[in-house]
Design a protein around this motif. Sequence first.
Motif: not given
Length: 161
Positions: A59-68, A34-52
Motif C-alpha cells: 500500500f501507499f498513501f501520503e499525509t499532508e500537514y503544515a508544521p505551523e 478505517a485501517w484496511t479500506e478508509r485511510f483517506d477518511l481519517w489519516f491520508a490525504a484524499p486521492g493519495s491512497v493505493a491500498m487493497t
Amino acid sequence: MNSTPSRVPDLSDRPYRLVVEREMRADPHAIYRAWTERFDLWFAAPGSVAMTPRVNMPFFFETEYAPEPGMPTIRAPHYGRFLRLESDRLVELTWVTGRGGTAGAETVVTVELTPRAAGTLLRLTQAGFYDETARAATEAAWRDLVLPHQDEILAGPADTD
C-alpha cells in the motif's frame, strides 16, 4: 481474509518498540475498515491512497500537514504491506515513513481490537525502530494526535460534560 504472512521483516537490529492503548468509542468493524479500506477518511490525504486489504499486498498513501499556520504544506509518503488480517479483530502491516516518522526503518504495526460495551479497546504496537528518538516521537503522535483524531472522525466529538 484470515491469513498468515509469508515474509515477516527481521527486526533483530531495530530493538525499539512502542505500545499505545486507547478506549475508542467506535465499534471494531468501523475501526477495522478505517485501517484496511478508509485511510483517506481519517489519516491520508484524499486521492493519495493505493491500498487493497489482502495479505502481502503493498500500500501507499501520503499525509499532508503544515508544521505551523501559514507555512507550506508538507507531504509525507507512507509505504508498507499487509502481514495479517483478522476481520474486526486484528490488522498487522509493515509501515515505512521518512524523517519525523520511522526514519526509513521498516516497522511492524499491529492493531488489536477488543470489543467493549461502549466501543473498542484498541492496542497498537509498533516495533522495529532504530532509536529511542524515533520511537518516542511516533508514540506521542499515535497517543496524542492520530488515534484521538481517528476516534473523533469515526465516532464524532466526545461529550465533555
